[in-house]
Design a protein around this motif. Structure first.
Motif, PDB file in Angstrom:
ATOM      1  N   MET A 112       0.820  -1.176   0.000  1.00 25.59           N
ATOM      2  CA  MET A 112       0.000   0.000   0.000  1.00 25.59           C
ATOM      3  C   MET A 112       0.871   1.251   0.000  1.00 25.59           C
ATOM      4  O   MET A 112       1.813   1.351   0.774  1.00 25.59           O
ATOM      5  N   LYS A 113       0.572   2.191  -0.875  1.00 25.16           N
ATOM      6  CA  LYS A 113       1.351   3.415  -0.969  1.00 25.16           C
ATOM      7  C   LYS A 113       0.964   4.372   0.138  1.00 25.16           C
ATOM      8  O   LYS A 113      -0.201   4.485   0.504  1.00 25.16           O
ATOM      9  N   LYS A 114       1.984   5.043   0.632  1.00 23.69           N
ATOM     10  CA  LYS A 114       1.740   6.052   1.652  1.00 23.69           C
ATOM     11  C   LYS A 114       1.424   7.360   0.939  1.00 23.69           C
ATOM     12  O   LYS A 114       2.164   7.794   0.058  1.00 23.69           O
ATOM     13  N   SER A 115       0.342   7.979   1.283  1.00 23.96           N
ATOM     14  CA  SER A 115       0.000   9.245   0.632  1.00 23.96           C
ATOM     15  C   SER A 115       0.765  10.369   1.326  1.00 23.96           C
ATOM     16  O   SER A 115       0.858  10.441   2.541  1.00 23.96           O
ATOM     17  N   VAL A 116       1.359  11.232   0.531  1.00 28.25           N
ATOM     18  CA  VAL A 116       2.180  12.322   1.036  1.00 28.25           C
ATOM     19  C   VAL A 116       1.533  13.631   0.603  1.00 28.25           C
ATOM     20  O   VAL A 116       1.196  13.817  -0.560  1.00 28.25           O
ATOM     21  N   THR A 117       1.422  14.509   1.571  1.00 30.46           N
ATOM     22  CA  THR A 117       0.840  15.807   1.250  1.00 30.46           C
ATOM     23  C   THR A 117       1.912  16.734   0.698  1.00 30.46           C
ATOM     24  O   THR A 117       3.126  16.464   0.834  1.00 30.46           O
ATOM     25  N   LEU A 118       1.472  17.789   0.078  1.00 28.78           N
ATOM     26  CA  LEU A 118       2.397  18.760  -0.490  1.00 28.78           C
ATOM     27  C   LEU A 118       3.279  19.371   0.597  1.00 28.78           C
ATOM     28  O   LEU A 118       4.491  19.537   0.409  1.00 28.78           O
ATOM     29  N   GLU A 119       2.697  19.654   1.747  1.00 24.29           N
ATOM     30  CA  GLU A 119       3.463  20.248   2.850  1.00 24.29           C
ATOM     31  C   GLU A 119       4.550  19.292   3.338  1.00 24.29           C
ATOM     32  O   GLU A 119       5.689  19.696   3.595  1.00 24.29           O
ATOM     33  N   GLU A 120       4.223  18.006   3.448  1.00 25.31           N
ATOM     34  CA  GLU A 120       5.213  17.015   3.880  1.00 25.31           C
ATOM     35  C   GLU A 120       6.337  16.895   2.863  1.00 25.31           C
ATOM     36  O   GLU A 120       7.520  16.792   3.219  1.00 25.31           O
ATOM     37  N   ALA A 121       5.982  16.904   1.596  1.00 27.75           N
ATOM     38  CA  ALA A 121       6.988  16.808   0.537  1.00 27.75           C
ATOM     39  C   ALA A 121       7.908  18.027   0.558  1.00 27.75           C
ATOM     40  O   ALA A 121       9.131  17.890   0.441  1.00 27.75           O
ATOM     41  N   LEU A 122       7.346  19.201   0.709  1.00 29.61           N
ATOM     42  CA  LEU A 122       8.163  20.417   0.758  1.00 29.61           C
ATOM     43  C   LEU A 122       9.080  20.426   1.983  1.00 29.61           C
ATOM     44  O   LEU A 122      10.232  20.857   1.899  1.00 29.61           O
ATOM     45  N   LYS A 123       8.566  19.931   3.101  1.00 24.79           N
ATOM     46  CA  LYS A 123       9.370  19.855   4.316  1.00 24.79           C
ATOM     47  C   LYS A 123      10.529  18.891   4.112  1.00 24.79           C
ATOM     48  O   LYS A 123      11.665  19.174   4.493  1.00 24.79           O
ATOM     49  N   ARG A 124      10.256  17.760   3.497  1.00 22.36           N
ATOM     50  CA  ARG A 124      11.304  16.760   3.234  1.00 22.36           C
ATOM     51  C   ARG A 124      12.346  17.318   2.257  1.00 22.36           C
ATOM     52  O   ARG A 124      13.546  17.109   2.439  1.00 22.36           O
ATOM     53  N   ILE A 125      11.918  18.041   1.268  1.00 25.79           N
ATOM     54  CA  ILE A 125      12.845  18.664   0.320  1.00 25.79           C
ATOM     55  C   ILE A 125      13.750  19.655   1.042  1.00 25.79           C
ATOM     56  O   ILE A 125      14.959  19.696   0.816  1.00 25.79           O
TER      57      ILE A 125
END
Length: 92
Positions: free
Chosen positions: A1-14
């Motif tokens: 199952m894929k984990k859904s990532v929000t835009l905010e989480e992705a930007l934070k990780r970047i």
């Protein structure tokens, strides 16, 4: 199952990865610019003392006199002599 990532989480990780990347670049720059330890063969100081050794040795000075004159150990002068002998051997 894929984990859904929000835009905010992705930007934070970047942002975290960019910060880590910057730290690694700084570390890499440190290693590129550091002075290597140990004896640096054939640099300007080495060549000056070696040339003085050759002049002194060929004019008959003792190893102790040459060492004191250049403010180096006798062992260093014997390393110069070994190098001198090796280069003279190649010339013959």
């Amino acid at each position: 199952m894929k984990k859904s990532v929000t835009l905010e989480e992705a930007l934070k990780r970047i942002e975290e990865l960019e910060k880590e990347n910057a730290e690694l670049r700084e570390e890499l720059e440190y290693y590129r610019n550091r002075k290597l330890s140990g004896r640096q063969k054939h640099n300007a100081k080495w060549m000056a003392i070696y040339n003085d050794f050759v002049i002194g040795y060929e004019s008959g000075k003792t190893m102790v006199e040459i060492a004191k004159r250049n403010n180096v150990s006798e062992r260093t002068i014997y390393r110069y002599k070994a190098y001198y002998d090796k280069t003279k051997e190649k010339e013959d």
